[in-house]
Design an enzyme around this catalytic site. Structure first.
Site, PDB file in Angstrom:
ATOM      1  N   SER A 153      20.952  59.318  61.169  1.00 13.54           N
ATOM      2  CA  SER A 153      20.726  58.011  61.618  1.00 13.54           C
ATOM      3  C   SER A 153      18.947  57.746  61.947  1.00 13.54           C
ATOM      4  O   SER A 153      18.413  58.806  62.153  1.00 13.54           O
ATOM      5  CB  SER A 153      21.516  57.883  62.561  1.00 13.54           C
ATOM      6  N   TYR A 166      25.102  60.311  70.694  1.00 15.64           N
ATOM      7  CA  TYR A 166      25.143  59.713  69.311  1.00 15.64           C
ATOM      8  C   TYR A 166      23.860  60.316  68.893  1.00 15.64           C
ATOM      9  O   TYR A 166      23.908  61.160  67.767  1.00 15.64           O
ATOM     10  CB  TYR A 166      25.280  58.331  69.262  1.00 15.64           C
TER      11      TYR A 166
END
Ligand code: NAP
Length: 246
Positions: A153, A166
């Site tokens: 990401s 995350y």
């Protein structure tokens, strides 16, 4: 390789395992791999969703897939071993592994981040991909041209406020990818890379950005070219890289 054009038979004869194959990007990847000739092993925690993807692949006349129901949050070592054993007895090897399943956790400052959510996110997004990759490595060694892909990401490359576990899990996945790629380079035909999907129209994106107009983001089916590139033979010399799908 942003303009990569896969041939229709790119993944013929390949056996590829996709995690989180029941929804979002994983579902699109499973369908796309099957359309390019792969036998896809659909892994996820909601059997009904996996069955729907299975039915879609069969209805399109593509190679018969397989289903592995597994909750990555609490899977045991025995379950990972059983998965590797069943792939071995059914297919005798594994050519591709797309570690795609992931969860968002909380969007909140580190100061408020709940420790149990932290553990859960690290487990699903980082430890589970490690355990799965480790368990199928011997099967991937049996392939002439094997590819492991981890899902990163933007916040796995540069930390950003309120992305908590995350972001940390995605930094970890980049580190796992680099470490494994370096270990295997020169002694194995397995290549190991990351892909960052970029903003994509899925349930996770909607949860992370509830105010965003989702229509402005590409659908998962529209970002598949780099996934196909990494899972197919044209990326044979690529390892230790982190690519962008968009
Ligand atoms: P999504 O729509 O929320 O789909 C996530 C998938 O992972 C679902 O199939 C889900 O299964 C599965 N999953 C979640 N927890 C699981 C568990 N404990 N065990 C097994 N499977 C589990 O998310 P997405 O947007 O497609 O994301 C796919 C990957 O891309 C993730 O790694 C995400 O971090 C990454 N990513 C996405 C974006 C984006 O904009 N969408 C951007 C950057 C990175 P269920 O459907 O059964 O819950």
């Amino acid at each position: 390789m942003q303009n990569y054009q896969p041939t229709p038979d790119l993944l013929n004869e390949r056996v590829i395992l996709v995690t989180g194959a029941g929804a979002g990007i994983g579902k699109a990847a499973a369908l796309s791999f099957a359309r390019h000739g792969a036998t896809v092993i659909l892994l996820g925690r909601t059997t009904k969703k996996l069955e729907a993807v299975y039915d879609e692949i069969e209805a399109e006349g593509n190679p018969k897939p397989a289903i592995i129901p597994l909750n990555l949050e609490n899977a045991s070592a025995d379950q990972y071993k059983a998965i590797a054993d069943s792939i071995d007895s059914e297919f005798g090897r594994l050519d591709g592994l797309l570690n795609n399943a992931g969860i968002l956790g909380q969007r909140t400052p580190i100061a408020n981040y709940k420790p149990d959510v932290w553990q859960q996110v690290l487990q699903v997004n980082l430890t589970a991909p490690f355990l799965l990759a480790q368990s199928v490595l011997p099967l991937m060694e049996k392939s002439d041209d094997a590819s492991i892909v981890f899902t990163s990401s933007g916040v796995g490359r540069k930390g950003r406020a309120f992305w908590g576990a995350y972001a940390v899990s995605k930094f970890g996945i980049e580190g796992l990818m680099q470490t494994l790629a370096d270990e295997l380079e020169g002694i194995s035909s397995i290549r190991v890379n990351c892909i960052n999907p970029g903003a994509t129209r899925t349930a996770m994106r909607e949860k992370a950005f509830p105010a965003e107009n989702m229509e402005n983001n590409p659908a998962p089916a529209d970002i598949m070219s780099q996934y196909l590139y990494l899972l197919g033979p044209d990326s044979k010399v690529i390892t230790g890289q982190s690519l962008d799908a968009q």
